[in-house]
Each structure stands twice: as structure tokens, then as C-alpha cells.
Design a protein around this motif. Structure first.
Motif, PDB file in Angstrom:
ATOM      1  N   ALA A   1      66.737  12.531  18.989  1.00 42.56           N
ATOM      2  CA  ALA A   1      67.134  12.037  17.659  1.00 42.56           C
ATOM      3  C   ALA A   1      65.987  11.220  17.071  1.00 42.56           C
ATOM      4  O   ALA A   1      65.490  10.280  17.719  1.00 42.56           O
ATOM      5  N   LEU A   2      65.595  11.567  15.851  1.00 40.76           N
ATOM      6  CA  LEU A   2      64.473  10.900  15.181  1.00 40.76           C
ATOM      7  C   LEU A   2      64.899  10.491  13.779  1.00 40.76           C
ATOM      8  O   LEU A   2      65.880  11.002  13.225  1.00 40.76           O
ATOM      9  N   PRO A   3      64.168   9.550  13.180  1.00 41.58           N
ATOM     10  CA  PRO A   3      64.429   9.248  11.760  1.00 41.58           C
ATOM     11  C   PRO A   3      64.129  10.474  10.895  1.00 41.58           C
ATOM     12  O   PRO A   3      63.594  11.482  11.372  1.00 41.58           O
ATOM     13  N   ALA A   4      64.453  10.354   9.614  1.00 41.11           N
ATOM     14  CA  ALA A   4      64.230  11.475   8.684  1.00 41.11           C
ATOM     15  C   ALA A   4      62.739  11.615   8.399  1.00 41.11           C
ATOM     16  O   ALA A   4      62.189  10.988   7.495  1.00 41.11           O
ATOM     17  N   LEU A   5      62.069  12.446   9.233  1.00 38.33           N
ATOM     18  CA  LEU A   5      60.634  12.663   9.109  1.00 38.33           C
ATOM     19  C   LEU A   5      60.361  14.030   8.492  1.00 38.33           C
ATOM     20  O   LEU A   5      61.209  14.920   8.497  1.00 38.33           O
ATOM     21  N   ASP A   6      59.135  14.179   8.026  1.00 37.51           N
ATOM     22  CA  ASP A   6      58.703  15.484   7.530  1.00 37.51           C
ATOM     23  C   ASP A   6      58.526  16.444   8.699  1.00 37.51           C
ATOM     24  O   ASP A   6      58.376  16.022   9.862  1.00 37.51           O
ATOM     25  N   PRO A   7      58.547  17.756   8.443  1.00 32.90           N
ATOM     26  CA  PRO A   7      58.364  18.712   9.545  1.00 32.90           C
ATOM     27  C   PRO A   7      57.069  18.505  10.309  1.00 32.90           C
ATOM     28  O   PRO A   7      57.033  18.654  11.538  1.00 32.90           O
ATOM     29  N   GLN A   8      55.957  18.151   9.616  1.00 34.89           N
ATOM     30  CA  GLN A   8      54.702  17.905  10.320  1.00 34.89           C
ATOM     31  C   GLN A   8      54.811  16.678  11.221  1.00 34.89           C
ATOM     32  O   GLN A   8      54.303  16.664  12.362  1.00 34.89           O
ATOM     33  N   ASP A   9      55.480  15.637  10.700  1.00 33.54           N
ATOM     34  CA  ASP A   9      55.660  14.447  11.533  1.00 33.54           C
ATOM     35  C   ASP A   9      56.624  14.719  12.684  1.00 33.54           C
ATOM     36  O   ASP A   9      56.463  14.151  13.781  1.00 33.54           O
ATOM     37  N   CYS A  10      57.583  15.597  12.449  1.00 31.67           N
ATOM     38  CA  CYS A  10      58.494  15.962  13.541  1.00 31.67           C
ATOM     39  C   CYS A  10      57.752  16.665  14.673  1.00 31.67           C
ATOM     40  O   CYS A  10      58.049  16.462  15.869  1.00 31.67           O
ATOM     41  N   ALA A  11      56.767  17.511  14.333  1.00 27.25           N
ATOM     42  CA  ALA A  11      55.973  18.193  15.370  1.00 27.25           C
ATOM     43  C   ALA A  11      55.206  17.183  16.199  1.00 27.25           C
ATOM     44  O   ALA A  11      55.148  17.276  17.446  1.00 27.25           O
ATOM     45  N   SER A  12      54.603  16.173  15.547  1.00 31.28           N
ATOM     46  CA  SER A  12      53.868  15.140  16.304  1.00 31.28           C
ATOM     47  C   SER A  12      54.819  14.332  17.181  1.00 31.28           C
ATOM     48  O   SER A  12      54.504  14.013  18.351  1.00 31.28           O
ATOM     49  N   ALA A  13      56.000  14.003  16.643  1.00 29.44           N
ATOM     50  CA  ALA A  13      56.971  13.235  17.434  1.00 29.44           C
ATOM     51  C   ALA A  13      57.481  14.049  18.617  1.00 29.44           C
ATOM     52  O   ALA A  13      57.669  13.512  19.734  1.00 29.44           O
ATOM     53  N   ALA A  14      57.671  15.362  18.424  1.00 32.81           N
ATOM     54  CA  ALA A  14      58.128  16.208  19.544  1.00 32.81           C
ATOM     55  C   ALA A  14      57.054  16.296  20.625  1.00 32.81           C
ATOM     56  O   ALA A  14      57.362  16.271  21.824  1.00 32.81           O
ATOM     57  N   GLU A  15      55.778  16.380  20.211  1.00 32.86           N
ATOM     58  CA  GLU A  15      54.702  16.430  21.204  1.00 32.86           C
ATOM     59  C   GLU A  15      54.638  15.149  22.018  1.00 32.86           C
ATOM     60  O   GLU A  15      54.460  15.179  23.259  1.00 32.86           O
ATOM     61  N   LEU A  16      54.790  14.012  21.382  1.00 32.79           N
ATOM     62  CA  LEU A  16      54.800  12.743  22.116  1.00 32.79           C
ATOM     63  C   LEU A  16      55.987  12.670  23.083  1.00 32.79           C
ATOM     64  O   LEU A  16      55.862  12.177  24.215  1.00 32.79           O
ATOM     65  N   GLU A  17      57.124  13.163  22.639  1.00 29.75           N
ATOM     66  CA  GLU A  17      58.304  13.145  23.492  1.00 29.75           C
ATOM     67  C   GLU A  17      58.116  14.041  24.710  1.00 29.75           C
ATOM     68  O   GLU A  17      58.516  13.695  25.832  1.00 29.75           O
ATOM     69  N   VAL A  18      57.476  15.207  24.492  1.00 37.78           N
ATOM     70  CA  VAL A  18      57.230  16.128  25.609  1.00 37.78           C
ATOM     71  C   VAL A  18      56.282  15.499  26.616  1.00 37.78           C
ATOM     72  O   VAL A  18      56.480  15.588  27.848  1.00 37.78           O
ATOM     73  N   GLN A  19      55.234  14.871  26.152  1.00 41.48           N
ATOM     74  CA  GLN A  19      54.298  14.205  27.073  1.00 41.48           C
ATOM     75  C   GLN A  19      54.985  13.093  27.848  1.00 41.48           C
ATOM     76  O   GLN A  19      54.622  12.806  28.993  1.00 41.48           O
ATOM     77  N   ALA A  20      55.991  12.461  27.228  1.00 47.99           N
ATOM     78  CA  ALA A  20      56.667  11.347  27.911  1.00 47.99           C
ATOM     79  C   ALA A  20      57.655  11.829  28.961  1.00 47.99           C
ATOM     80  O   ALA A  20      57.844  11.166  30.010  1.00 47.99           O
ATOM     81  N   ILE A  21      58.310  12.960  28.714  1.00 46.29           N
ATOM     82  CA  ILE A  21      59.377  13.379  29.642  1.00 46.29           C
ATOM     83  C   ILE A  21      58.992  14.553  30.519  1.00 46.29           C
ATOM     84  O   ILE A  21      59.787  14.992  31.355  1.00 46.29           O
ATOM     85  N   SER A  22      57.779  15.132  30.339  1.00 41.58           N
ATOM     86  CA  SER A  22      57.419  16.338  31.079  1.00 41.58           C
ATOM     87  C   SER A  22      57.248  16.043  32.569  1.00 41.58           C
ATOM     88  O   SER A  22      56.501  15.134  32.948  1.00 41.58           O
TER      89      SER A  22
END
Length: 445
Positions: free
Chosen positions: A87-108
């Protein structure tokens, strides 16, 4: 002194503004009015269980594919995939991609070189965005993908396909709830994205060209009218330059015509005194003696003695070109005589009593012959005598113009005002005529 490298204009970060504009343009093809500019593409999906099928890039199956898709995808089995909802704040699709990448690095749980991942949006609102993040191990998925590629190459070869090399790099998919595909990054999806952008720009170029053609079609009539107007102006200027002398002469002719018209108007209002006196001479009866006649414009004032002033006014009214006959004062009788002292005003028509041109005079009737007395005087070289004194009742300086036929004093009746011998004299007796000479060629008339 440190030099600032920030790109700011009136407190506005230009770099951030540029980034926001680019993000907006990247999202433009996703807007409903513009979504048709980027048409969906077909893929041949090899599911984890079941037979291959043709689907759209959105995951929905194609009912009747008209051609063989240019791309294909392989679905990973569920036991090879890890999922997590973020769950993320209302971000733009480009910002959502960056947030998803950070999340993947954190939980991988996998190493960086062994990590495969992808994400998709599950829902979006004005306050929050929900993402689905999927992870997989490259070491576990590569044997499965190689087996699927070998199987599809074998089937393609059996069918006699000439583009079997396109199957060497498939896309890797898994499905989220509601049959929404999640694409793993780092496989054949970049080729499909590139083709989608190319088709988008082709469509945008076609729309822009159509808009330009429509604008040209709409502007063509106006442009033609403007070109015709410019051509007409140039033609008019050329004609004006060629006819400058003629136009100047025409202006001069118009001015002369205006002057002639004005002069004609002035002349049309003039009254010819000779015609007026001729008319009075013919109209006044023998019992009338004219003492004065005054012409002012088209108005004539006469005064004299007559036996019946009313009959005289009636007679003048019946003349052609005479109008508005009236008596400014009542006629009066002198002593015990039978004569009336009258003053009559009458208006004259300039068309009848106006000056005649030379052409009209030549084309008119033959002029009347002069009275015998005048002819006699002309033959003998004697002029009519003029009285030394002005008759009573006449205005000083007024033209004593008429030669009435009535006499005032005694003597033989005739058209004289005071003489004894009949003749067109205005007063006094006419001197005796000299005897005719031998050159006259005849006796006295």
C-alpha cells in the motif's frame, strides 16, 4: 563565492517542472480519449497448465485472431512465485515503479543477480495506491523457460514456420487476481513496448497530418480570396497608372461640366428684357400709356394709365409665361378723366422669357419685321427722339423700355407716349426726314 546550480525561476524549480510535464505526456496515451492512439497488441500465451492461446496484452483472450501474434509469453507456475501486496500513497505510475523497486530490494530473499521481479496496480484512489509485487528466482525459472522455448520451437518447426527465431525470447508472466497479468522485467517485453511506442508515434503523426490537412482545407478558400484580392489590387494599380492622364482629363471635364451646369442654372433664371418689352408692346392696348417698367429677377412691375386696369390685368394673365399677376395698390382715376392710374406686378417664366442661345435663335421662326416707322428711321439714318424730361410717375433711372400704342396727350392716335405723329417714339416729335438721295434708289416709302 559559491555559484548556485539550481534551475529556479521566481522560486519555481524548472527541473521538477520539466519532469512533471514529461510524466504527464507519458500518461497521455492512457487517457480514455487518447487510448485509441496506442492499440493493444496480441500475444501467444503458453499457460502453466493447458494449451496455448492468443490473448491481448491486457490478458483477455482474443475471440478470433486474424493473424499469428508477433510476441509470445510463458506463464510461471505458482510454486515458483512469491507475492506481496504493498500500500502506497497516491503516486504517479513512474513513482510507483521506483517505490516497487525499493520494496523488492527490501523484502527479496534472493541475491541481486538471481532476482526476477515485477509489479502491477491492483487499485488506485485519490489517497492511496495498492500494488502487487511478485518475485522469483532466476536459477529456478530458467530451466522451465528453456524447456518451454524448446517445445514451442519444435511445434513451430513442425508447422513450417519461418520465424521460429522470434520464440527464443519470450515474456514471463504471472496472473494477479481478476486475471490481470504481471510482467517480469528483463525478458522480451521491451520489444513489445518499443513496437507499441512506434505505433503510437505513427498514429500521432497521422492525426497531426490529418489536422494539418483539415486546417489547410479550411484555410484554402480564405487564402484564395486573399490572393484574388491582392491580384485585383495590383491590377487596379496597374490600370490606374496607365489611365492617370485620362482620369485627370476626366476630372477636368467634370469640373468644366459642373461650371457649365452652374452657369446654365444662373442663365435659366435670367429674364431677357427685350422679350419682356416686346411682349408688353404687343399686349398693351391702344388706350394704355406705360409710364415705367422695372425688371427685378423674374418679377416685372409696370405702371401707367389705362381705361380699364382690371381688363388689362386679365389680358396679362392670359399670356404664355406670365403668372402671379396682381396689383399691389388700387387703381385710381385722375381728375374727371376716364383714365386709371395703375401699378401691376407680374411674374415671368424664365423658360419663355429667358435669353435664347444662338442655336435656338437660328433654328427659330423668322423674326417679325420692324414697325414701319422704325424701318423708315433706319432707311433715312435718323434715330427715334427721346424726351428731355422723364414722364410723370416714372422712376428715375428706370428703363423706359416699352413702346405702347396708346397716347397720353392730343394728336392722332398711335403707339407714342407724347408725340403727334404716329410712330414708335417715346416722346416728342420726330424731326423731318431729309429728302432721299440718288443712291437710295427709290422714292420715300
Amino acid at each position: 563565492m559559491a555559484i548556485s546550480t539550481e534551475s529556479r525561476f521566481f522560486g519555481l524549480d524548472l527541473n521538477q517542472l520539466k519532469a512533471d510535464v514529461l510524466k504527464t505526456w507519458r500518461r497521455a496515451p492512457q487517457w480514455p480519449p487518447l487510448s485509441w492512439l496506442r492499440p493493444a497488441q496480441m500475444l501467444r500465451l503458453v499457460p502453466a497448465e493447458g494449451t496455448p492461446a492468443v490473448v491481448w496484452e491486457s490478458g483477455e483472450p482474443v475471440a478470433k485472431p486474424g493473424r499469428e501474434p508477433a510476441f509470445w509469453a510463458v506463464e510461471l507456475p505458482e510454486h515458483m512465485v512469491l507475492r506481496k501486496t504493498v500500500a502506497l500513497p497516491a503516486l504517479d505510475p513512474q513513482d510507483c515503479a521506483s517505490a516497487a523497486e525499493l520494496e523488492v530490494q527490501a523484502i527479496s530473499p534472493f541475491a541481486a543477480d538471481d532476482l526476477l521481479w515485477g509489479y502491477t496496480e491492483l487499485s488506485r484512489s485519490s489517497k492511496a495506491v495498492k500494488l502487487l509485487v511478485v518475485l522469483a528466482s532466476r536459477a529456478q525459472t530458467e530451466p522451465y523457460l528453456q524447456a518451454q522455448v524448446a517445445q514451442q520451437l519444435h511445434l513451430q518447426t513442425l508447422k513450417g514456420g519461418s520465424k521460429a527465431e522470434s520464440l527464443e525470447q519470450p515474456e514471463v508472466w504471472v496472473f494477479a487476481p481478476e486475471r490481470r497479468p504481471v510482467v517480469f522485467q528483463g525478458f522480451g517485453e521491451q520489444a513489445r513496448y518499443a513496437l507499441g511506442r512506434k505505433r503510437l508515434w505513427w498514429n500521432v503523426g497521422g492525426v497531426a497530418l490529418a489536422a494539418l490537412l483539415l486546417a489547410a482545407i479550411a484555410a484554402t478558400p480564405t487564402a484564395q480570396l486573399r490572393l484574388r484580392a491582392i491580384e485585383a489590387v495590383h491590377a487596379y494599380e496597374g490600370i490606374a497608372a496607365k489611365t492617370a492622364d485620362v482620369v485627370a482629363k476626366r476630372e477636368t471635364l467634370i469640373q468644366s461640366a459642373d461650371k457649365v451646369a452652374g452657369l446654365s442654372e444662373l442663365l435659366s433664371e435670367r429674364i431677357d428684357g427685350v422679350q419682356v418689352l416686346s411682349m408688353l408692346t404687343n399686349v398693351l392696348p391702344d388706350d394704355t400709356a406705360l409710364q415705367s417698367a422695372r425688371i427685378q429677377g423674374s418679377k416685372v412691375t409696370i405702371s401707367g394709365l389705362t381705361e380699364n386696369a382690371s381688363a388689362l390685368m386679365q389680358k396679362l394673365s392670359n399670356q404664355d409665361g406670365v403668372k402671379d399677376v396682381r396689383a399691389p395698390s388700387a387703381a385710381t382715376r385722375i381728375g374727371g378723366g376716364n383714365k386709371e392710374n395703375f401699378t401691376i406686378e407680374l411674374g415671368l417664366d424664365a423658360k419663355v422669357f429667358g435669353p435664347k442661345s444662338v442655336i435656338e435663335a437660328e433654328s427659330g421662326a423668322k423674326p417679325e419685321s420692324a414697325p414701319p416707322a422704325v424701318a423708315e428711321s433706319a432707311v433715312q439714318g435718323a434715330a427715334p427722339a427721346v424726351p428731355a424730361t422723364t414722364p410723370s410717375g416714372a422712376s428715375p433711372g428706370a428703363p423706359f423700355a416699352a413702346a405702347p400704342k396708346a397716347s397720353v396727350g392730343g394728336g392722332k392716335p398711335g403707339p407714342s407716349l407724347g408725340g403727334t405723329k404716329s410712330g414708335p417714339s417715346l416722346g416728342g416729335s420726330r424731326p423731318p426726314s431729309p429728302p432721299p438721295s440718288a443712291e437710295s434708289g427709290g422714292a420715300k416709302p
